[in-house]
Each structure stands twice: as C-alpha cells, then as structure tokens.
Design a protein around this motif. Structure first.
Motif, PDB file in Angstrom:
ATOM      1  N   ASP A  81      -2.716  10.235   7.142  1.00 49.33           N
ATOM      2  CA  ASP A  81      -3.234   8.945   6.659  1.00 49.33           C
ATOM      3  C   ASP A  81      -2.246   7.825   6.935  1.00 49.33           C
ATOM      4  OD1 ASP A  81      -5.472  10.269   5.782  1.00 49.33           O
ATOM      5  OD2 ASP A  81      -4.876  10.296   3.663  1.00 49.33           O
ATOM      6  N   LEU A  82      -0.977   8.083   6.716  1.00 50.80           N
ATOM      7  CA  LEU A  82       0.058   7.076   7.000  1.00 50.80           C
ATOM      8  C   LEU A  82       0.088   6.748   8.488  1.00 50.80           C
ATOM      9  CD1 LEU A  82       2.592   5.386   6.255  1.00 50.80           C
ATOM     10  CD2 LEU A  82       3.935   7.473   6.646  1.00 50.80           C
TER      11      LEU A  82
ATOM     12  N   ALA B 166      -2.096  -0.982  12.179  1.00 42.42           N
ATOM     13  CA  ALA B 166      -1.334  -2.196  11.858  1.00 42.42           C
ATOM     14  C   ALA B 166      -0.304  -2.528  12.925  1.00 42.42           C
ATOM     15  CB  ALA B 166      -0.640  -2.020  10.507  1.00 42.42           C
TER      16      ALA B 166
ATOM     17  N   PHE C  35       1.258   5.612   0.208  1.00 37.89           N
ATOM     18  CA  PHE C  35       0.672   6.854   0.713  1.00 37.89           C
ATOM     19  C   PHE C  35       1.444   8.025   0.126  1.00 37.89           C
ATOM     20  CE2 PHE C  35      -0.361   3.675   3.857  1.00 37.89           C
ATOM     21  CZ  PHE C  35      -1.669   3.976   4.226  1.00 37.89           C
TER      22      PHE C  35
ATOM     23  N   VAL D 239       0.857  -1.190   0.000  1.00 38.35           N
ATOM     24  CA  VAL D 239       0.000   0.000   0.000  1.00 38.35           C
ATOM     25  C   VAL D 239       0.893   1.240   0.000  1.00 38.35           C
ATOM     26  CG1 VAL D 239      -1.753   1.288   1.290  1.00 38.35           C
ATOM     27  CG2 VAL D 239      -1.812  -1.221   1.245  1.00 38.35           C
TER      28      VAL D 239
ATOM     29  N   ARG E 249      -2.256   6.912  10.730  1.00 36.57           N
ATOM     30  CA  ARG E 249      -3.408   6.124  11.165  1.00 36.57           C
ATOM     31  C   ARG E 249      -3.311   4.685  10.676  1.00 36.57           C
ATOM     32  NH1 ARG E 249      -7.701  11.092   9.995  1.00 36.57           N
ATOM     33  NH2 ARG E 249      -7.265  12.207  11.947  1.00 36.57           N
ATOM     34  N   TRP E 250      -2.806   4.487   9.461  1.00 35.64           N
ATOM     35  CA  TRP E 250      -2.645   3.127   8.944  1.00 35.64           C
ATOM     36  C   TRP E 250      -1.612   2.376   9.770  1.00 35.64           C
ATOM     37  CZ3 TRP E 250       0.674  -0.525   7.330  1.00 35.64           C
ATOM     38  CH2 TRP E 250       0.164  -1.583   6.579  1.00 35.64           C
TER      39      TRP E 250
END
Length: 331
Positions: A295-296, A303, A22, A20, A298-299
């Motif tokens: 965004d990074l 994880a 970002f 994924v 939170r991902w």
C-alpha cells in the motif's frame, strides 16, 4: 543505526506532507501455521488464571463480583506464546554470527558482530530433557550483548526510502544484483544517503496476505525478488552508501538459495546466507523481514515520491535475538 541521529530524524519528519499513515506490519498470525518455516510458531493466546480459574471462565472475562457482589468490573487477561520472528520482524545483531577463526589459531570460533563470542556473550539455552512441550526444551537463551533491546532504546525512527522492485520486475523469483538495483533506482529517481532506512518492495507479503493464513509454499517459493547476497558489488554498495538498515517484504531480504551438498574434499567454507553474514555479522546493519509495503509503495508511486518518515521500534525485550514490529510510515 548509529547513523540515524537527530539530523536524520528531522529529515524523516520533513518528508511528512500529507499526514497519511501506513501500517507496515502483517497481522502477527500471518503467514499461518508452520509450513513456511517449520522452526517458527505462530502466536497462540492463553487466558491467565485468577484463583485457579481462567480469565475467560465466565464467558468474556473474570468478574470481580466473585469477590464482592457490588463490583461491576469484568477483566480479560492473556498470555501470548510465539516466535519473535514469525511474522513482521526485526533481526538483532545477535541473530546471525559466523564460525570464524578470530584467534588466528586455525580453529573457528562462534563469533558475532564486533567480536562478541557465542560461548561468552550470546548464551545458549541449557537443555531441559524433562520439558513437556517441545518449545520449552531449551529455556532461557539470552543475548547478553547485541540484543534487540538496543535497537528499541535507539527508537528506530528516521527517513525511510522505498525501492519498488515489484513495479519493474513483477512478482517473479529473481536475485537482484548491484547493476539491476542501480538501474531500477535510477529509473525511479531514488537516492539513498547515509543514515537512510532502505525498504525493498517485492510484493511477496501482499501475495502471502491474500492466502489468508493458508500459505501455498510452492507458489511462495516462486514469488518475489530478493537481493543477490553473492554479488560483491552489491555488498560493497551496502557499506559504501552507509545505509542504516535493510528492510524487505520477503522472508530474508536476500534470495535464499537451495542448500548445496558439500563438495568432496571440502573446499572453501561459505555462508548459506551471505547477505545476513555481511550485514549482521560483519557490518552491524539490522535487517527487517516480512514487512507489508504494498500500500505504501503504490501511494508513493502515485505521488511521485520515494521517501517518508519511518517509525519502527521493536519490543524492548532484553536478550532477544529478534522482535515482532508494527512499523508506521507517515507521508
């Protein structure tokens, strides 16, 4: 960045498990306007000319049919004018020097990282008093050494490590010193090793982006944490841990204090931006500012991770003291 060698690139690649990506750049027209920094101008696009006419003169672009009616090509072309450090950016080592008595003669010279001089190696612009536009008044400055092209040639790809200050501190304005930074890193199990590219998530850029190019300066000045450049323990840690660079989603990585009036009778001279001086001038550590990390962050938290592959070359623009960037994180 010399610590980001082939081994660190392999360590970064080893962090790619989900595939994924970002984008860590704000749109380059954010913040919007010049209220956040009156010295930095947002990008503006101009159509190029062909035969004295704009490339947009026929609506969508220039048609070669004006040369030959049988040709179908329609061409759009443009020029961009902007400050290299308006939005998501890298600072080169020529961005910040210091007045420092390098000759031991009691007089301070303008000196940059590794002893390069402002009057010899970092060339100022010669003023053009007849320039029609304010931005054209000082043309052709050039960092003959330490320009951003050196970082571009290096590649700026390796292992990124994210420290999520926002998760622990919210988006309040707070100067983060060594003790608090260590507490946050320990709570999240974050480890920084030599050659890691360290990213600090404060939420500032996310707040800015939500303002949709109409920055509320008062609110922004009260938003987001930053490193405490006046904490000697923090400055020592930055060097001792041998990190490759420091990156943040705020405007300066460090929390910038309001200017103070000089004390009567002088007093010890000091920098306005002590972390900039410590990193760029004293230790050759690049800074990245106004990156988009929310965004990074939170991902990675969902994880249970803090490491990723970071690919973040600046423009290979010889002589520039900074550069826009479109960094990519791959997890």
């Amino acid at each position: 960045m010399n610590l980001v060698d082939a081994g660190k690139v392999r360590e970064g690649v080893a962090e790619v498990k989900a595939g994924v990506t970002f984008c860590l750049s704000l749109p380059l027209d954010v913040p919007g306007g010049m209220t956040l920094n009156a010295r930095r101008m947002p990008p503006r696009l101009y159509a190029t000319l062909r035969d004295g006419k704009s490339a947009g003169a026929q609506g969508y672009g220039w048609s070669y049919a004006s040369e030959d009616p049988s040709l179908t090509d329609v061409v759009c072309d443009e020029v961009m004018l902007m400050n290299t450090q308006y939005s998501t950016q890298w600072d080169s080592l020529a961005h910040m020097g210091s007045r420092f008595d390098a000759d031991g003669d009691g007089e301070a010279e303008i000196v940059f990282y590794n002893g390069f001089r402002g009057d010899r190696d970092i060339h100022p612009a010669a003023e053009d008093p007849h320039a029609a536009a304010p931005w054209a008044r000082f043309p052709d400055p050039k960092a003959a050494v330490l320009g951003i092209e050196n970082l571009a040639r290096h590649g700026a790809q390796g292992r990124g490590v994210l420290v999520d200050l926002e998760h622990h501190l919210g988006r309040q304005r707070k100067a983060v010193g060594y003790d608090e930074l260590m507490r946050i890193m320990q709570a999240d199990g974050v480890e920084v090793e030599p050659g890691d590219m360290v990213c600090l998530h404060t939420g500032f850029a996310d707040t800015l982006l939500a303002m949709n190019r109409q920055p509320d300066v008062k609110r922004l000045h009260d938003t987001g944490s930053g490193l405490d450049g006046n904490d000697p323990k923090l400055l020592n840690w930055i060097v001792d841990v041998r990190l490759a660079c420091l990156i943040a989603d705020n405007p300066a990585v460090e929390l910038v204090e309001a200017p103070k009036l000089a004390q009567p009778g002088g007093g010890m001279k000091r920098p306005r931006l002590p972390l900039h001086e410590h990193c760029l001038f004293k230790n050759g550590i690049h800074l990245g500012e106004l990156w988009y990390l929310t965004d990074l962050a939170r991902w990675l938290r969902a994880a249970g991770r803090s490491r990723f592959l970071l690919t973040a070359p600046p423009l290979r623009l010889p002589g520039a003291v900074g550069s826009p960037a479109t960094p990519i994180a791959t997890v």
